[in-house]
Design an enzyme around this catalytic site. Structure first.
Site, PDB file in Angstrom:
ATOM      1  N   HIS A  10       8.741   3.093  -3.494  1.00 45.56           N
ATOM      2  CA  HIS A  10       8.354   1.724  -3.155  1.00 45.56           C
ATOM      3  C   HIS A  10       7.184   1.757  -2.165  1.00 45.56           C
ATOM      4  O   HIS A  10       7.368   2.135  -1.008  1.00 45.56           O
ATOM      5  CB  HIS A  10       9.574   0.999  -2.565  1.00 45.56           C
ATOM      6  N   LEU A  21       6.101   4.592   2.791  1.00 41.21           N
ATOM      7  CA  LEU A  21       6.613   4.786   1.431  1.00 41.21           C
ATOM      8  C   LEU A  21       8.133   4.874   1.546  1.00 41.21           C
ATOM      9  O   LEU A  21       8.661   5.685   2.311  1.00 41.21           O
ATOM     10  CB  LEU A  21       6.049   6.076   0.819  1.00 41.21           C
ATOM     11  N   GLU A  22       8.814   4.000   0.794  1.00 37.06           N
ATOM     12  CA  GLU A  22      10.277   3.997   0.810  1.00 37.06           C
ATOM     13  C   GLU A  22      10.740   4.688  -0.475  1.00 37.06           C
ATOM     14  O   GLU A  22      10.498   4.180  -1.572  1.00 37.06           O
ATOM     15  CB  GLU A  22      10.747   2.541   0.852  1.00 37.06           C
ATOM     16  N   ILE A  23      11.373   5.844  -0.340  1.00 36.70           N
ATOM     17  CA  ILE A  23      11.887   6.537  -1.525  1.00 36.70           C
ATOM     18  C   ILE A  23      13.340   6.125  -1.699  1.00 36.70           C
ATOM     19  O   ILE A  23      14.131   6.194  -0.754  1.00 36.70           O
ATOM     20  CB  ILE A  23      11.751   8.068  -1.383  1.00 36.70           C
ATOM     21  N   THR A  80      13.664  -2.255   3.079  1.00 39.72           N
ATOM     22  CA  THR A  80      12.562  -3.096   3.566  1.00 39.72           C
ATOM     23  C   THR A  80      12.585  -4.501   2.946  1.00 39.72           C
ATOM     24  O   THR A  80      12.475  -5.493   3.661  1.00 39.72           O
ATOM     25  CB  THR A  80      11.206  -2.438   3.246  1.00 39.72           C
TER      26      THR A  80
END
Ligand SMILES: NC(=O)c1ccc[n+]([C@@H]2O[C@H](COP(=O)([O-])OP(=O)(O)OC[C@H]3O[C@@H](n4cnc5c(N)ncnc54)[C@H](O)[C@@H]3O)[C@@H](O)[C@H]2O)c1
Length: 476
Positions: free
Chosen positions: A277, A288-290, A326
């Site tokens: 994301h 960066l959201e994994i 988030t």
């Protein structure tokens, strides 16, 4: 750059000669109009108290603009620099030490040190061992991006900038053209700022291979989809990618809010599916959201993590759930702001309360920036996921039906002229509550408390539910 070109046999002795001779002293600058200009400038600014007062004022304005008054260190640094002009060197150092000591005990210093530890901890790849077993030290170097819209274009550009090859596919040729033009503009800006040599621009651009379909994607290390936020379409793209993929290819979705497990529901290899994301604009936003599901293999998560590191991103890994971390926390924040709007607060009052609190932009401006269609879609998803806690105003439907998409179509909570935000669009108030809504003054402190507390509460829930692995990740 090179002082000499010599045969390898004499390389060492020539290099030693060079080293012994030492660096040539630069020639004294000749007397020229340039040096006179410099002298005059020095006299008009630093060399007299009036000039210094002007420079100080300008410097303060620049600090105000950049920090919005939230970072005391920048002001103390200015104070130290300007006070030093009228003091002896030792006295200047003494003042600097005193100011530094004051700063070391501020709330801001404590928070920044905390963030430093959090960001340092986040650089550790929790899946490194699993990745090493499968791939040794090699990081992903061929990426397939599906969808060349706003996000796909940004993702491709950042990879290309880091010299990672990217295949970019989209059936819409105009979209791909815009993406390539955007990448060109991005690299050109770097050239103009001296951060890229002109000849490197073409090399960077050549890292991106645009196309109308996913031909060649079979060999990609990771396929990242950034198509419209539509579950069926994303599942279709996943199935297409899987039909050709090699056994170690990872499929990542850049969905804003759809649970990854729903996208992977029909996957042949759900262990290779996860979320990556990104945030818009991808070129600027560091996070960066994994997102990992309970089926995602550790080696697959390692691939995504390494790719993110290559992009220079700040990474958090979260557990799959609606809105991840988030989007979920932000949705509660935006929902509260839109309720305040329905209850009678004005657009500017809400935004101002939150920017005064310390947010870079207010929630209403953010809705316009993200896109009202995207924002409302996300809010609906969150209401479906947490019906007992997400309350949305009725007026949002009317706003969407009025054709407002936000900044992207120049029509939103604000009005726009030639892409520039002009001011709040008063007709929103009618749409929000038809004839029932009347203006009601709510103090800025209450507006900020309502939006911030609901946001913080949700982040704590994410921690309790294990969506977040660590409180540090939430703070980043
Ligand atoms: N815009 C944001 O701020 C943001 C932030 C994070 C995540 N996202 C998510 O990223 C995704 C993309 O968002 P966007 O803002 O870039 O949308 P966009 O509308 O700008 O781009 C979507 C692109 O997908 C292409 N597309 C549609 N069907 C396709 C297919 N079958 N194959 C290949 N391409 C296809 C479209 O032609 C279009 O160019 C969405 O899931 C969105 O929720 C958006």
């Amino acid at each position: 750059l090179a002082d000499a070109a010599v045969h390898p046999k004499i390389l060492e002795s020539v290099a030693l000669d060079f080293a012994r001779k030492g660096k040539k002293k630069p020639k004294k600058a000749a007397f020229s109009t340039k040096t006179i200009g410099k002298e005059l400038m020095h006299f008009a600014t630093e060399a007299n108290p009036f000039g210094r007062a002007i420079v100080e004022k300008k410097a303060r304005e620049a600090v105000d603009k950049n920090t919005k008054g939230f970072y005391p260190a920048a002001y103390k640094a200015l104070e130290a620099v300007f006070a030093a002009f009228d003091r002896k060197f030792e006295k200047g150092l003494e003042l600097e030490a005193k100011l530094f000591a004051e700063l070391a005990f501020t709330r801001e210093s404590k928070s920044l040190i905390h963030l430093f530890h959090a960001t340092t901890a986040a650089k550790r790849n929790p899946y490194a061992e699993a990745g090493k077993k499968e791939f040794g030290d090699s990081a992903p170097d061929l990426i397939g991006v599906v969808g060349s819209g706003f996000m796909g274009a940004g993702i491709a550009t950042v990879f290309a900038d880091k010299d990672v090859r990217v295949m970019l596919s989209d059936p819409n040729k105009d979209s791909t053209k815009r993406a390539m033009a955007g990448a060109y503009k991005y690299f050109m800006k770097k050239v103009k700022r001296g951060r890229l040599k002109p000849f490197e621009l073409q090399t960077k651009l050549a890292h991106i291979s645009p196309g109308a379909n996913m031909q060649g994607f079979a060999s990609a290390d990771i396929v990242i989809e950034a198509v419209f936020e539509d579950l069926g379409l994303k599942q279709e793209i996943l199935s297409q990618a899987e039909s050709h993929a090699h056994p170690r290819q990872v499929f990542a979705s850049n969905t804003s809010a759809l649970p990854i497990s729903r996208i992977a529901a029909k996957a042949k290899n759900p262990e290779r599916v996860l979320g990556m994301h990104f945030f818009s604009p991808v070129e600027k936003m560091p996070l960066l959201e994994i997102v990992v599901t309970d089926k995602t293999a550790d080696w697959a998560a390692d691939r995504a993590f390494r790719a993110g590191l290559k992009m220079g991103k700040q990474i958090i890994v979260v557990k799959d759930s609606p809105g991840f971390y988030t989007t979920r926390a932000l949705a509660f924040f935006l929902a509260e702001a839109s309720l305040l709007l329905e209850e009678g607060s004005n657009i500017e009052e809400i935004d101002q309360a939150l920017t005064d609190f310390g947010f870079p932009v207010g929630p209403i401006t953010l809705m316009d920036e993200v896109g009202i269609d995207v924002g409302i879609h996300v809010l609906d998803e969150m209401r479906d996921a947490f019906p007992e806690r997400v309350k949305l105003p009725h007026g949002l439907d009317a706003i969407q039906k009025s054709g407002r998409l936000g900044r992207k179509n120049g029509k939103g909570f604000f009005t726009y002229e030639d892409g520039e935000k002009v001011g709040p669009d008063e007709s929103i108030y009618e749409l929000m509550g038809e004839d029932k809504r009347t203006y009601k003054f709510v103090p800025a402190e209450d507006i900020a408390d309502r939006c911030v507390f609901i946001f913080v509460n949700e982040t704590i829930r994410c921690l309790e539910e294990g969506v977040l692995n660590h409180a540090y990740d939430g703070d980043i």
